[in-house]
Design a protein around this motif. Sequence first.
Motif, PDB file in Angstrom:
ATOM      1  N   TYR A  30      73.813  85.772  92.297  1.00 58.00           N
ATOM      2  CA  TYR A  30      73.476  84.909  91.163  1.00 58.00           C
ATOM      3  C   TYR A  30      73.247  83.492  91.663  1.00 58.00           C
ATOM      4  O   TYR A  30      74.070  82.945  92.397  1.00 58.00           O
ATOM      5  CB  TYR A  30      74.610  84.907  90.138  1.00 58.00           C
ATOM      6  CG  TYR A  30      74.827  86.256  89.496  1.00 58.00           C
ATOM      7  CD1 TYR A  30      74.091  86.638  88.390  1.00 58.00           C
ATOM      8  CD2 TYR A  30      75.767  87.142  90.003  1.00 58.00           C
ATOM      9  CE1 TYR A  30      74.282  87.867  87.792  1.00 58.00           C
ATOM     10  CE2 TYR A  30      75.970  88.379  89.409  1.00 58.00           C
ATOM     11  CZ  TYR A  30      75.230  88.738  88.305  1.00 58.00           C
ATOM     12  OH  TYR A  30      75.425  89.964  87.728  1.00 58.00           O
ATOM     13  N   PRO A  67      72.158 102.234  98.202  1.00 61.19           N
ATOM     14  CA  PRO A  67      72.728 101.067  97.520  1.00 61.19           C
ATOM     15  C   PRO A  67      73.230  99.979  98.459  1.00 61.19           C
ATOM     16  O   PRO A  67      73.121  98.791  98.156  1.00 61.19           O
ATOM     17  CB  PRO A  67      73.883 101.654  96.704  1.00 61.19           C
ATOM     18  CG  PRO A  67      73.520 103.085  96.504  1.00 61.19           C
ATOM     19  CD  PRO A  67      72.757 103.488  97.740  1.00 61.19           C
ATOM     20  N   ILE A  75      73.248  92.153  95.299  1.00 58.27           N
ATOM     21  CA  ILE A  75      73.016  91.362  94.091  1.00 58.27           C
ATOM     22  C   ILE A  75      73.669  90.004  94.279  1.00 58.27           C
ATOM     23  O   ILE A  75      74.752  89.897  94.867  1.00 58.27           O
ATOM     24  CB  ILE A  75      73.615  92.051  92.851  1.00 58.27           C
ATOM     25  CG1 ILE A  75      72.889  93.362  92.572  1.00 58.27           C
ATOM     26  CG2 ILE A  75      73.549  91.143  91.631  1.00 58.27           C
ATOM     27  CD1 ILE A  75      73.511  94.183  91.468  1.00 58.27           C
ATOM     28  N   ASP A  94      75.658  90.547  82.429  1.00 57.70           N
ATOM     29  CA  ASP A  94      76.044  91.078  83.742  1.00 57.70           C
ATOM     30  C   ASP A  94      75.782  92.577  83.822  1.00 57.70           C
ATOM     31  O   ASP A  94      75.259  93.065  84.818  1.00 57.70           O
ATOM     32  CB  ASP A  94      77.515  90.760  84.029  1.00 57.70           C
ATOM     33  CG  ASP A  94      77.917  91.089  85.462  1.00 57.70           C
ATOM     34  OD1 ASP A  94      77.162  90.744  86.391  1.00 57.70           O
ATOM     35  OD2 ASP A  94      78.997  91.688  85.654  1.00 57.70           O
ATOM     36  N   ARG A  95      76.107  93.309  82.772  1.00 54.31           N
ATOM     37  CA  ARG A  95      75.838  94.757  82.752  1.00 54.31           C
ATOM     38  C   ARG A  95      74.334  95.021  82.812  1.00 54.31           C
ATOM     39  O   ARG A  95      73.880  95.937  83.506  1.00 54.31           O
ATOM     40  CB  ARG A  95      76.433  95.406  81.499  1.00 54.31           C
ATOM     41  CG  ARG A  95      77.944  95.517  81.513  1.00 54.31           C
ATOM     42  CD  ARG A  95      78.477  96.374  80.370  1.00 54.31           C
ATOM     43  NE  ARG A  95      77.928  96.040  79.057  1.00 54.31           N
ATOM     44  CZ  ARG A  95      78.399  95.096  78.242  1.00 54.31           C
ATOM     45  NH1 ARG A  95      79.439  94.376  78.606  1.00 54.31           N
ATOM     46  NH2 ARG A  95      77.842  94.887  77.065  1.00 54.31           N
ATOM     47  N   VAL A 143      71.986  93.067  84.106  1.00 56.06           N
ATOM     48  CA  VAL A 143      71.516  92.736  85.454  1.00 56.06           C
ATOM     49  C   VAL A 143      71.808  93.886  86.411  1.00 56.06           C
ATOM     50  O   VAL A 143      70.942  94.304  87.180  1.00 56.06           O
ATOM     51  CB  VAL A 143      72.170  91.424  85.947  1.00 56.06           C
ATOM     52  CG1 VAL A 143      72.091  91.287  87.448  1.00 56.06           C
ATOM     53  CG2 VAL A 143      71.548  90.227  85.255  1.00 56.06           C
ATOM     54  N   ARG A 144      73.008  94.389  86.357  1.00 56.44           N
ATOM     55  CA  ARG A 144      73.400  95.465  87.277  1.00 56.44           C
ATOM     56  C   ARG A 144      72.617  96.746  86.999  1.00 56.44           C
ATOM     57  O   ARG A 144      72.245  97.467  87.926  1.00 56.44           O
ATOM     58  CB  ARG A 144      74.901  95.668  87.251  1.00 56.44           C
ATOM     59  CG  ARG A 144      75.602  94.448  87.850  1.00 56.44           C
ATOM     60  CD  ARG A 144      77.112  94.542  87.886  1.00 56.44           C
ATOM     61  NE  ARG A 144      77.660  93.298  88.372  1.00 56.44           N
ATOM     62  CZ  ARG A 144      77.685  92.924  89.660  1.00 56.44           C
ATOM     63  NH1 ARG A 144      77.196  93.717  90.588  1.00 56.44           N
ATOM     64  NH2 ARG A 144      78.213  91.766  90.020  1.00 56.44           N
ATOM     65  N   LYS A 145      72.342  97.031  85.733  1.00 57.58           N
ATOM     66  CA  LYS A 145      71.522  98.188  85.369  1.00 57.58           C
ATOM     67  C   LYS A 145      70.106  98.002  85.913  1.00 57.58           C
ATOM     68  O   LYS A 145      69.527  98.929  86.499  1.00 57.58           O
ATOM     69  CB  LYS A 145      71.500  98.354  83.846  1.00 57.58           C
ATOM     70  CG  LYS A 145      70.570  99.424  83.333  1.00 57.58           C
ATOM     71  CD  LYS A 145      71.039 100.808  83.681  1.00 57.58           C
ATOM     72  CE  LYS A 145      70.126 101.836  83.028  1.00 57.58           C
ATOM     73  NZ  LYS A 145      70.490 103.182  83.359  1.00 57.58           N
ATOM     74  N   ALA A 185      69.137  96.134  88.430  1.00 57.83           N
ATOM     75  CA  ALA A 185      69.189  96.231  89.893  1.00 57.83           C
ATOM     76  C   ALA A 185      69.273  97.684  90.337  1.00 57.83           C
ATOM     77  O   ALA A 185      68.567  98.099  91.274  1.00 57.83           O
ATOM     78  CB  ALA A 185      70.370  95.435  90.436  1.00 57.83           C
ATOM     79  N   GLN A 186      70.102  98.473  89.669  1.00 58.73           N
ATOM     80  CA  GLN A 186      70.238  99.885  90.050  1.00 58.73           C
ATOM     81  C   GLN A 186      68.933 100.641  89.835  1.00 58.73           C
ATOM     82  O   GLN A 186      68.534 101.476  90.660  1.00 58.73           O
ATOM     83  CB  GLN A 186      71.376 100.552  89.271  1.00 58.73           C
ATOM     84  CG  GLN A 186      71.694 101.949  89.767  1.00 58.73           C
ATOM     85  CD  GLN A 186      72.077 101.955  91.243  1.00 58.73           C
ATOM     86  OE1 GLN A 186      73.003 101.286  91.663  1.00 58.73           O
ATOM     87  NE2 GLN A 186      71.343 102.727  92.056  1.00 58.73           N
ATOM     88  N   CYS A 206      80.357  86.376  79.529  1.00 58.69           N
ATOM     89  CA  CYS A 206      80.450  87.831  79.655  1.00 58.69           C
ATOM     90  C   CYS A 206      81.839  88.327  79.246  1.00 58.69           C
ATOM     91  O   CYS A 206      81.966  89.393  78.641  1.00 58.69           O
ATOM     92  CB  CYS A 206      80.101  88.261  81.067  1.00 58.69           C
ATOM     93  SG  CYS A 206      78.355  87.953  81.451  1.00 58.69           S
TER      94      CYS A 206
END
Length: 160
Positions: free
Chosen positions: A73, A66, A71, A48-49, A51-53, A55-56, A41
Amino acid sequence: DNPEYARAIAASIKAHWKTKGELGEKDRLVLSFHGMPKRYCDLGDPYDRQVRKSAQMIIDELGIAPEEAVIAYQSRFGKEEWLQPYLTPQLERLAAEGVERVDILCPGFSIDCLETLEEVSDEARQTFLSKGGKEYNYIECLNDSSDAVSLIKNLVSKHL
């Protein structure tokens, strides 16, 4: 960032909550994704971006705060630093903070496999419960659900 994906994952979580009850104040939803060396990354891989998108979008689709979701890994190996937070320490931290129930799923997997069943459903359960957690619920992947079939059909059709 596919809304149909987020809706399908959220629907599987909501179905789980219909049988087990929704999260209480001392409960958390854990979204555990396959790990990756951090170096990838740092060199520009968007994982990573992404995954976070994802999840959100799932959190938004569920309509939960939130702070009710975490989250993590899983599946790191070797000496190299991987994306964090790592699943095992995250579960240990949650138990130490008084979280009583964890509902966990692996949204990055379409089908349950050795990794999701052995590592996340079984080994992670032992970690959380041995550190003082009271309840650990593994939510299965979409597998062959009608939402999964529809999602895959629509994704493939769009790109044909």
